[in-house]
Write an enzyme that holds these catalytic residues in place. Structure first.
Site, PDB file in Angstrom:
ATOM      1  N   ASN A  56      41.810  42.256  35.692  1.00 19.46           N
ATOM      2  CA  ASN A  56      42.428  43.578  35.796  1.00 19.46           C
ATOM      3  C   ASN A  56      43.325  43.592  37.033  1.00 19.46           C
ATOM      4  OD1 ASN A  56      42.969  46.270  36.398  1.00 19.46           O
ATOM      5  ND2 ASN A  56      40.925  47.010  35.851  1.00 19.46           N
ATOM      6  N   HIS A 116      46.582  49.291  29.448  1.00 21.71           N
ATOM      7  CA  HIS A 116      46.226  48.764  30.764  1.00 21.71           C
ATOM      8  C   HIS A 116      45.038  47.829  30.576  1.00 21.71           C
ATOM      9  CE1 HIS A 116      44.485  48.297  34.625  1.00 21.71           C
ATOM     10  NE2 HIS A 116      43.498  49.141  34.397  1.00 21.71           N
ATOM     11  N   CYS A 158      45.327  52.400  38.463  1.00 23.61           N
ATOM     12  CA  CYS A 158      45.593  51.738  37.172  1.00 23.61           C
ATOM     13  C   CYS A 158      46.666  52.453  36.368  1.00 23.61           C
ATOM     14  CB  CYS A 158      44.315  51.640  36.351  1.00 23.61           C
ATOM     15  SG  CYS A 158      43.047  50.723  37.205  1.00 23.61           S
TER      16      CYS A 158
HETATM   17  O1  UT7 Z   1      40.819  49.653  35.602  1.00 27.10           O
HETATM   18  C1  UT7 Z   1      40.210  50.859  35.905  1.00 27.10           C
HETATM   19  C2  UT7 Z   1      39.262  51.270  34.866  1.00 27.10           C
HETATM   20  N1  UT7 Z   1      38.124  50.402  34.891  1.00 27.10           N
HETATM   21  C3  UT7 Z   1      37.357  50.301  33.815  1.00 27.10           C
HETATM   22  O2  UT7 Z   1      37.675  50.894  32.814  1.00 27.10           O
HETATM   23  C4  UT7 Z   1      36.092  49.498  33.905  1.00 27.10           C
HETATM   24  C5  UT7 Z   1      34.998  50.173  33.123  1.00 27.10           C
HETATM   25  N2  UT7 Z   1      33.708  49.537  33.211  1.00 27.10           N
HETATM   26  C6  UT7 Z   1      33.430  48.297  32.792  1.00 27.10           C
HETATM   27  O3  UT7 Z   1      34.302  47.580  32.381  1.00 27.10           O
HETATM   28  C7  UT7 Z   1      31.971  47.838  32.758  1.00 27.10           C
HETATM   29  O4  UT7 Z   1      31.134  48.929  33.056  1.00 27.10           O
HETATM   30  C8  UT7 Z   1      31.667  46.655  33.734  1.00 27.10           C
HETATM   31  C9  UT7 Z   1      32.321  45.392  33.219  1.00 27.10           C
HETATM   32  C10 UT7 Z   1      32.182  46.981  35.114  1.00 27.10           C
HETATM   33  C11 UT7 Z   1      30.183  46.408  33.837  1.00 27.10           C
HETATM   34  O5  UT7 Z   1      29.641  46.150  32.569  1.00 27.10           O
HETATM   35  P1  UT7 Z   1      28.337  46.915  32.073  1.00 27.10           P
HETATM   36  O6  UT7 Z   1      28.041  46.439  30.727  1.00 27.10           O
HETATM   37  O7  UT7 Z   1      28.573  48.385  32.248  1.00 27.10           O
HETATM   38  O8  UT7 Z   1      27.223  46.378  33.061  1.00 27.10           O
HETATM   39  P2  UT7 Z   1      26.302  47.168  34.128  1.00 27.10           P
HETATM   40  O9  UT7 Z   1      27.114  47.603  35.295  1.00 27.10           O
HETATM   41  O10 UT7 Z   1      25.505  48.192  33.408  1.00 27.10           O
HETATM   42  O11 UT7 Z   1      25.332  46.021  34.597  1.00 27.10           O
HETATM   43  C12 UT7 Z   1      24.405  45.397  33.689  1.00 27.10           C
HETATM   44  C13 UT7 Z   1      23.624  44.338  34.430  1.00 27.10           C
HETATM   45  C14 UT7 Z   1      23.004  44.827  35.746  1.00 27.10           C
HETATM   46  O12 UT7 Z   1      21.762  44.177  35.886  1.00 27.10           O
HETATM   47  P3  UT7 Z   1      20.377  44.924  35.490  1.00 27.10           P
HETATM   48  O13 UT7 Z   1      20.331  46.153  36.338  1.00 27.10           O
HETATM   49  O14 UT7 Z   1      20.498  45.219  34.033  1.00 27.10           O
HETATM   50  O15 UT7 Z   1      19.361  43.914  35.821  1.00 27.10           O
HETATM   51  C15 UT7 Z   1      23.958  44.308  36.787  1.00 27.10           C
HETATM   52  O16 UT7 Z   1      23.320  44.119  38.039  1.00 27.10           O
HETATM   53  O17 UT7 Z   1      24.498  43.258  34.789  1.00 27.10           O
HETATM   54  C16 UT7 Z   1      24.382  42.999  36.210  1.00 27.10           C
HETATM   55  N3  UT7 Z   1      25.684  42.544  36.689  1.00 27.10           N
HETATM   56  C17 UT7 Z   1      26.076  41.252  36.653  1.00 27.10           C
HETATM   57  N4  UT7 Z   1      25.452  40.139  36.245  1.00 27.10           N
HETATM   58  C18 UT7 Z   1      26.134  38.987  36.349  1.00 27.10           C
HETATM   59  C19 UT7 Z   1      26.684  43.290  37.210  1.00 27.10           C
HETATM   60  N5  UT7 Z   1      27.721  42.501  37.520  1.00 27.10           N
HETATM   61  C20 UT7 Z   1      27.376  41.245  37.191  1.00 27.10           C
HETATM   62  C21 UT7 Z   1      28.031  40.009  37.272  1.00 27.10           C
HETATM   63  N6  UT7 Z   1      27.372  38.913  36.832  1.00 27.10           N
HETATM   64  N7  UT7 Z   1      29.292  39.900  37.734  1.00 27.10           N
END
Ligand code: UT7
Length: 336
Positions: A293, A263, A116
């Site tokens: 992204n 980014h 990135c």
């Molecule tokens: O470009 C390089 C740098 N990248 C970044 O800076 C990305 C940084 N991270 C993020 O943007 C976020 O952490 C994400 C968008 C990747 C994820 O969001 P989050 O709020 O951290 O969600 P999470 O990973 O904690 O997941 C929450 C819940 C989980 O379910 P449970 O365990 O709470 O039941 C996941 O299984 O959301 C679930 N989940 C989804 N649900 C529906 C994960 N992906 C999805 C999905 N659709 N696509």
């Protein structure tokens, strides 16, 4: 410093094929509400089989536009720098492919592997070569074909809904005006977090049969892995630090920023930075809603669009900032 470098032309290209959140919900357990709420993304572009695109081809298309706008002939390019994490081949890099596609003779071509932060690392490399007087014109490209290697099942949903395909390019040239152009670039990395956002293989350490044998089905390392919340926390901290570092170096204040192009990792990250620095909507450009992204391509696509829309004017202070896998992060302070 002998010379100053400036951006003489910008271009971008994204594949025609639009993939909405609704489309993704048909192949994996996800939904528009979750994706928009957590990331701000509404749709992204994916290369379609047979449309002729690849990382190098998209990079070449963006480069052609940038060259035309810069009014610089391809034969006057002294160096090609190509940033990507999704090259067409394991080797050689995409830089030499673009050189061949553009019909450029024997200038050097260098691939940058900083994910990135790839465009900012590439910009810094280009800037140093121009500043020392070694090269006059550098073609810098960021391009990604993410869709070629994503796990499009529910198992991969936390990563696959985020990433999209596209390319952006900039032509950098020597400027006689010392107060104009790339004022400074600031680069950092922290290898101890290398595997928090990574794709382990296929690689020399992890070849395909071993990958399958070594790993349980639910964690297949030939798809990207991201520790989302850990990456998020580091991103907001490092974005803020590296923007401040760049401003300080140039005796500028947050209020001097005319346009911040972060980014496009997650709209929530951009909004956090905007709020922290008390910037208005006009001072920050985001387009993750349309493209997701696009890693090394995200800054040059956003920069191109902001410039095309007349949001960047001569004399403006433009700040670029990125954070990503490595971890790597960086910023660039530009006087347009
Ligand atoms: O470009 C390089 C740098 N990248 C970044 O800076 C990305 C940084 N991270 C993020 O943007 C976020 O952490 C994400 C968008 C990747 C994820 O969001 P989050 O709020 O951290 O969600 P999470 O990973 O904690 O997941 C929450 C819940 C989980 O379910 P449970 O365990 O709470 O039941 C996941 O299984 O959301 C679930 N989940 C989804 N649900 C529906 C994960 N992906 C999805 C999905 N659709 N696509």
């Amino acid at each position: 410093m002998l010379y100053q470098s400036k951006i003489a032309g910008l271009g971008s290209y994204v594949p025609e094929n639009v993939v909405s959140n609704e489309d993704l919900s048909k192949v994996m357990d996800t939904n528009d509400e979750w994706i928009q709420e957590r990331t701000g993304i509404q749709e992204r572009r994916h290369i379609k089989k047979g449309d002729g695109n690849s990382t190098a081809v998209m990079g070449m298309k963006a480069a052609k536009i940038a060259l035309e706008r810069a009014k610089i002939d391809k034969d006057d390019i002294d160096l090609i720098v190509f940033a990507t994490l999704s090259p067409d081949y394991y080797f050689p890099g995409c830089g030499v492919q673009v050189q061949e596609m553009l019909g450029i003779d024997t200038c050097p071509a260098l691939d940058v592997r900083n994910q990135c932060s790839g465009f900012i690392y590439g910009l810094s490399v280009a800037d140093q070569f121009i500043k020392t007087g070694m090269y006059k014109n550098v073609l810098l490209i960021g391009s990604e074909n993410h869709s070629g290697g994503l796990d499009m099942t529910t198992r991969g949903r936390s990563v696959s809904v985020i990433f999209g395909d596209g390319a952006g390019a900039a032509v950098l040239t020597r400027s006689d005006d010392k107060g104009q152009g790339i004022l400074s670039t600031h680069l950092h990395s922290e290898g101890k977090h290398a595997l928090e956002l990574s794709l382990k293989g296929p690689s020399t350490m992890h070849w395909v049969p071993e990958l399958i044998e070594e790993n349980p089905q639910e964690d297949i390392p030939y798809y990207p892995y991201m520790n989302g919340q850990f990456v998020f926390k580091n991103a907001v901290q490092r974005f803020s630090e590296v923007i401040m570092e760049g401003l300080k170096e140039n005796q500028l204040e947050v209020g001097d920023i005319d346009m911040l192009i972060p980014h496009q990792a997650n709209l929530r990250i951009s909004q956090f930075i905007q709020k922290k620095f008390k910037l208005t909507d006009d001072q920050v450009y985001n387009n993750i809603q349309k493209y997701g992204n696009t890693t090394a391509a995200s800054i040059p696509i956003a920069l191109t669009e902001a410039w095309e829309q007349g949001k960047i004017k001569e004399g403006d202070h433009v700040v670029l900032a990125a954070f990503g896998s490595g971890f790597t992060w960086g910023s660039a302070i530009i006087k347009w």
